[in-house]
Write a protein that holds these residues in place. Structure first.
Motif, mmCIF file in Angstrom:
data_model
loop_
_atom_site.group_PDB
_atom_site.id
_atom_site.type_symbol
_atom_site.label_atom_id
_atom_site.label_comp_id
_atom_site.label_asym_id
_atom_site.label_seq_id
_atom_site.Cartn_x
_atom_site.Cartn_y
_atom_site.Cartn_z
ATOM 1 N N PHE A 64 13.002 -1.437 -13.338
ATOM 2 C CA PHE A 64 12.812 -2.231 -12.136
ATOM 3 C C PHE A 64 12.758 -3.721 -12.445
ATOM 4 C CE2 PHE A 64 11.879 0.650 -8.622
ATOM 5 C CZ PHE A 64 11.719 1.854 -9.281
ATOM 6 N N PHE A 85 8.330 2.837 -16.147
ATOM 7 C CA PHE A 85 8.361 4.262 -16.452
ATOM 8 C C PHE A 85 7.376 4.608 -17.560
ATOM 9 C CE2 PHE A 85 10.118 8.410 -16.977
ATOM 10 C CZ PHE A 85 10.141 8.654 -18.335
ATOM 11 N N TYR A 107 5.137 6.535 -13.062
ATOM 12 C CA TYR A 107 5.362 5.113 -13.318
ATOM 13 C C TYR A 107 4.039 4.372 -13.153
ATOM 14 C CZ TYR A 107 10.487 5.596 -12.857
ATOM 15 O OH TYR A 107 11.810 5.937 -13.021
ATOM 16 N N GLY A 130 0.789 -1.226 0.000
ATOM 17 C CA GLY A 130 0.000 0.000 0.000
ATOM 18 C C GLY A 130 0.822 1.278 0.000
ATOM 19 N N GLN A 131 2.137 1.138 -0.058
ATOM 20 C CA GLN A 131 3.010 2.316 -0.057
ATOM 21 C C GLN A 131 3.857 2.351 -1.328
ATOM 22 O OE1 GLN A 131 5.248 2.746 3.576
ATOM 23 N NE2 GLN A 131 3.525 2.104 4.861
ATOM 24 N N GLY A 132 4.492 3.497 -1.534
ATOM 25 C CA GLY A 132 5.398 3.605 -2.658
ATOM 26 C C GLY A 132 6.766 3.052 -2.309
ATOM 27 N N PRO A 133 7.603 2.818 -3.298
ATOM 28 C CA PRO A 133 8.960 2.315 -3.028
ATOM 29 C C PRO A 133 9.760 3.325 -2.211
ATOM 30 C CG PRO A 133 8.394 2.078 -5.356
ATOM 31 C CD PRO A 133 7.342 2.930 -4.746
ATOM 32 N N PRO A 183 7.620 -1.282 -10.889
ATOM 33 C CA PRO A 183 7.107 -0.119 -11.632
ATOM 34 C C PRO A 183 7.726 -0.025 -13.023
ATOM 35 C CG PRO A 183 7.730 0.497 -9.388
ATOM 36 C CD PRO A 183 8.246 -0.893 -9.626
ATOM 37 N N GLN A 201 8.375 12.302 -12.456
ATOM 38 C CA GLN A 201 8.161 11.131 -13.294
ATOM 39 C C GLN A 201 6.867 10.442 -12.872
ATOM 40 O OE1 GLN A 201 11.828 9.101 -12.198
ATOM 41 N NE2 GLN A 201 12.617 9.343 -14.271
ATOM 42 N N GLU A 261 15.019 7.365 -16.612
ATOM 43 C CA GLU A 261 14.128 6.330 -16.119
ATOM 44 C C GLU A 261 14.891 5.220 -15.429
ATOM 45 O OE1 GLU A 261 13.356 5.094 -20.590
ATOM 46 O OE2 GLU A 261 12.435 3.650 -19.216
ATOM 47 N N GLN A 262 14.243 4.679 -14.430
ATOM 48 C CA GLN A 262 14.769 3.524 -13.739
ATOM 49 C C GLN A 262 14.050 2.292 -14.265
ATOM 50 O OE1 GLN A 262 14.990 3.883 -9.424
ATOM 51 N NE2 GLN A 262 15.043 6.104 -9.590
ATOM 52 N N PHE A 287 9.586 8.498 -4.315
ATOM 53 C CA PHE A 287 8.298 8.071 -4.834
ATOM 54 C C PHE A 287 7.162 8.441 -3.888
ATOM 55 C CE2 PHE A 287 9.026 5.450 -8.571
ATOM 56 C CZ PHE A 287 10.386 5.236 -8.512
ATOM 57 N N GLY A 288 6.010 8.715 -4.486
ATOM 58 C CA GLY A 288 4.790 8.874 -3.721
ATOM 59 C C GLY A 288 4.208 7.521 -3.381
ATOM 60 N N THR A 289 3.065 7.539 -2.703
ATOM 61 C CA THR A 289 2.461 6.294 -2.247
ATOM 62 C C THR A 289 1.643 5.593 -3.328
ATOM 63 O OG1 THR A 289 0.620 7.550 -1.376
ATOM 64 C CG2 THR A 289 2.377 6.990 0.168
ATOM 65 N N LEU A 320 2.362 5.635 -9.861
ATOM 66 C CA LEU A 320 3.271 6.254 -8.897
ATOM 67 C C LEU A 320 3.860 7.532 -9.476
ATOM 68 C CD1 LEU A 320 5.222 2.992 -8.023
ATOM 69 C CD2 LEU A 320 3.749 4.206 -6.425
ATOM 70 N N GLN A 341 2.503 0.580 -12.024
ATOM 71 C CA GLN A 341 2.867 -0.664 -11.364
ATOM 72 C C GLN A 341 1.665 -1.602 -11.347
ATOM 73 O OE1 GLN A 341 4.265 -0.436 -7.265
ATOM 74 N NE2 GLN A 341 5.493 -2.289 -7.525
#
Lengths: 115, 110
Positions: free
Chosen positions: A106, B46, B36, A40-43, B44, B34, A103-104, B100-102, B89, B38
């Motif tokens: 993942f 981009f 993303y 429920g959270q971001g990374p 995630p 940015q 960009e990353q 990053f946001g939630t 995100l 997920q």
């Protein structure tokens, strides 16, 4: 082009046990990140490497977490000893040279459950 | 400290409508934002980047805006489809560090 590889995909351990995660970034990517993502959270960034040097580990709980990136390619993240609150998905990401997108990329993540 | 907020945990929208997701940042202006996507069980992916000196960016059905006065970015998906259902995100950063946001979980209802 192969993506970011992570293993294992899932891991269940008892609290106070140790665990290690492995990441193989995209070939040629100098920057490597480890994130913790709680449900429920971001990374949340744990550690960032540039080649084999640490750029940022300000949010890494250093009393129990450690990470290394030998030879500037693969990386391992270790937790010793694990706590219940370490249950999360551990994401590895890599990034190439700075470009217009930064960009990353993942990997699929490792889902850790601590009982 | 850097802080970024996505003020909707979940958003349900009818297929074909435009979905609008909000991202707010505080304390300082990031060099870029940015977005993303997920999907469950995946990392995630981009989608778009917008820099502080840019007002708007587009990519196919996606549009992102950056308002430095409001300290806000809006992410739009036009003609939304059930396949757009995912968590989106927002991330802010400079060259080295990205926060990053939630995330906002979008559900597009057929």
């Amino acid at each position: 082009e192969a993506g970011v590889a992570q293993s294992p995909r899932y891991k269940i351990i008892e609290k106070r046990q140790s665990v290690a995660f492995w990441c193989n970034p995209i070939s040629g990517h100098a920057t490597l990140y480890w994130y913790q993502q709680i449900l429920g959270q971001g990374p949340k960034l744990l550690i960032q490497f540039q080649n084999n040097g640490v750029v940022d580990d300000s949010q890494l709980p250093k009393d129990r977490f450690s990470a290394e990136r030998l030879k500037g390619v693969d990386s391992t993240l270790k937790i010793q000893p694990a706590k219940l609150e370490d249950s999360a998905v551990y994401l590895c990401a890599s990034r190439g040279l700075p470009n217009r997108y930064n960009e990353q990329f993942f990997g699929p993540g490792t889902r850790l459950t601590v009982l | 400290s850097q802080k970024i907020e996505q003020n909707s945990e979940a958003l349900n929208i009818q297929e074909g409508k435009t979905a609008t997701l909000t991202c707010n940042y505080t304390n300082y202006s990031p060099a870029y934002l940015q977005w993303y996507r997920q999907d469950p069980g995946r990392g995630p992916v981009f989608l778009l980047l917008i820099r502080e000196n840019e007002k708007e960016k587009r990519k196919e059905r996606l549009k992102v805006t950056f308002d430095t006065t409001l300290k806000q970015s809006l992410f739009h998906i036009t003609a939304s489809q059930p396949a757009d259902s995912a968590t989106y995100l927002c991330a802010q950063g400079g060259y080295q560090k990205v926060t990053f946001g939630t995330g906002t979980k979008l559900q597009v209802i057929p």
